[in-house]
Design a protein around this motif. Sequence first.
Motif, mmCIF file in Angstrom:
data_model
loop_
_atom_site.group_PDB
_atom_site.id
_atom_site.type_symbol
_atom_site.label_atom_id
_atom_site.label_comp_id
_atom_site.label_asym_id
_atom_site.label_seq_id
_atom_site.Cartn_x
_atom_site.Cartn_y
_atom_site.Cartn_z
ATOM 1 N N LYS A 1 -7.234 26.257 47.889
ATOM 2 C CA LYS A 1 -7.080 27.146 49.041
ATOM 3 C C LYS A 1 -8.427 27.675 49.521
ATOM 4 O O LYS A 1 -8.684 27.789 50.725
ATOM 5 N N ILE A 2 -9.282 28.010 48.564
ATOM 6 C CA ILE A 2 -10.617 28.518 48.917
ATOM 7 C C ILE A 2 -11.413 27.431 49.635
ATOM 8 O O ILE A 2 -12.128 27.718 50.611
ATOM 9 N N GLU A 3 -11.298 26.192 49.169
ATOM 10 C CA GLU A 3 -11.981 25.082 49.833
ATOM 11 C C GLU A 3 -11.571 24.979 51.298
ATOM 12 O O GLU A 3 -12.415 24.851 52.193
ATOM 13 N N ARG A 4 -10.277 25.038 51.547
ATOM 14 C CA ARG A 4 -9.770 24.915 52.913
ATOM 15 C C ARG A 4 -10.154 26.128 53.752
ATOM 16 O O ARG A 4 -10.525 26.001 54.914
ATOM 17 N N TRP A 5 -10.068 27.307 53.168
ATOM 18 C CA TRP A 5 -10.306 28.557 53.900
ATOM 19 C C TRP A 5 -11.762 28.672 54.344
ATOM 20 O O TRP A 5 -12.041 29.073 55.478
ATOM 21 N N THR B 1 -16.562 22.440 49.331
ATOM 22 C CA THR B 1 -16.046 21.590 48.255
ATOM 23 C C THR B 1 -16.410 22.230 46.927
ATOM 24 O O THR B 1 -17.569 22.595 46.707
ATOM 25 N N ILE B 2 -15.426 22.391 46.054
ATOM 26 C CA ILE B 2 -15.646 23.053 44.766
ATOM 27 C C ILE B 2 -15.458 22.054 43.634
ATOM 28 O O ILE B 2 -14.440 21.350 43.564
ATOM 29 N N ASP B 3 -16.425 22.011 42.737
ATOM 30 C CA ASP B 3 -16.371 21.146 41.561
ATOM 31 C C ASP B 3 -16.242 22.034 40.324
ATOM 32 O O ASP B 3 -17.237 22.531 39.783
ATOM 33 N N ILE C 1 -24.130 27.468 44.425
ATOM 34 C CA ILE C 1 -23.810 26.988 45.771
ATOM 35 C C ILE C 1 -24.983 26.190 46.316
ATOM 36 O O ILE C 1 -26.110 26.679 46.370
ATOM 37 N N ASN C 2 -24.699 24.970 46.695
ATOM 38 C CA ASN C 2 -25.689 24.108 47.346
ATOM 39 C C ASN C 2 -25.106 23.671 48.684
ATOM 40 O O ASN C 2 -24.299 22.751 48.733
ATOM 41 N N SER C 3 -25.480 24.386 49.748
ATOM 42 C CA SER C 3 -24.911 24.154 51.074
ATOM 43 C C SER C 3 -23.406 24.409 51.004
ATOM 44 O O SER C 3 -22.989 25.506 50.675
ATOM 45 N N ASN C 4 -22.576 23.403 51.254
ATOM 46 C CA ASN C 4 -21.126 23.577 51.193
ATOM 47 C C ASN C 4 -20.522 23.024 49.903
ATOM 48 O O ASN C 4 -19.303 22.860 49.821
ATOM 49 N N TYR C 5 -21.369 22.753 48.916
ATOM 50 C CA TYR C 5 -20.904 22.207 47.644
ATOM 51 C C TYR C 5 -21.101 23.260 46.552
ATOM 52 O O TYR C 5 -22.195 23.812 46.398
#
Length: 325
Positions: A266-270, A274-276, A313-317
Amino acid sequence: MEKMNSNKENIYVKFLTGRISYNEFLEMRNRINSRPDTLDNEMQQAWEEYTPATNMPPVAKKRIEKNLHVHLKKDRKTEFRFRNIASVAILLLVVGSALFYFLNDRTDQSKEFIVKVERGEKASILLPDGTHIRLNAESFLSYDLADKKVRNVSVSGEAFFNVAKDESRPFIVDMDDFKVRVTGTSFNIRKYENEDIIETSLLEEKVLLEIPGHENTYPLDPEQKFIFSKADNSFRIEQFDKEYELSWLTGKLIFRSETLESVLEKIERWYGVTIDPQCRDYKDDLITGSFLNEDLHHVLDIITLQYGMKYIINSNYIIITQITN
């Protein structure tokens, strides 16, 4: 009223006729942002010169007048595309805080309007009949302008509909697995491709659910939710919590006994990231909580602190790891 120069005027013509490119829109937006006090005058002038406002539904006209005062702010790029858009319709699209008007040419006979909203974005659409639709992140909508007897819409993702009443022209939302038929009402639909469950939640009036292969239609009353499983074609109808169901409309991110894996999705979409998660031991743990218009760092701080984790956090990753002693 100040006269727009010829270059800017050409961009506005493209803007109003749905032929503006993304780079041209950025140029127009930057000009408006540099002189925000001129937004109302310039948009009003362009509307009066190039838009046949007398042909607009009163509801649409009022909403467009109200939104003339919305500034075009610097947002992340949102993908949008249009496939053979035509007809006499005027469509209003708000993506983030970017405002678009599309006036279509009468000569083209193909009439499909398409909006795609990426992760981390939301959109608001005003259809020619006055129907207002809000799209959540990672959603897609197509609207058939050709059919004069039925208002047909296809949706994936999540959308809230406030349908303008028109007894002579039913409003039908095609969900592939079933259809939602209304004449005028408010309801929410959720159908993400990676999720088994499809939900239709009714706020006002009544809707009918039409399922292929079923002779009967299934009505919903206000505050009832239709829950359909794609896996086995089963369904049920139950009451729903309005605050939880519509939280995305008010900027509230709510988790209720949801797994950490689901919460991170949900956090990824919101937030459009992208979360690893490199600590799988907790993926099935249940989380309950809520965040109102919080930034991503605050949300991650709360969640990782609870589990003794850290994130980078690296940009959106984003990488989440366990803190080691």
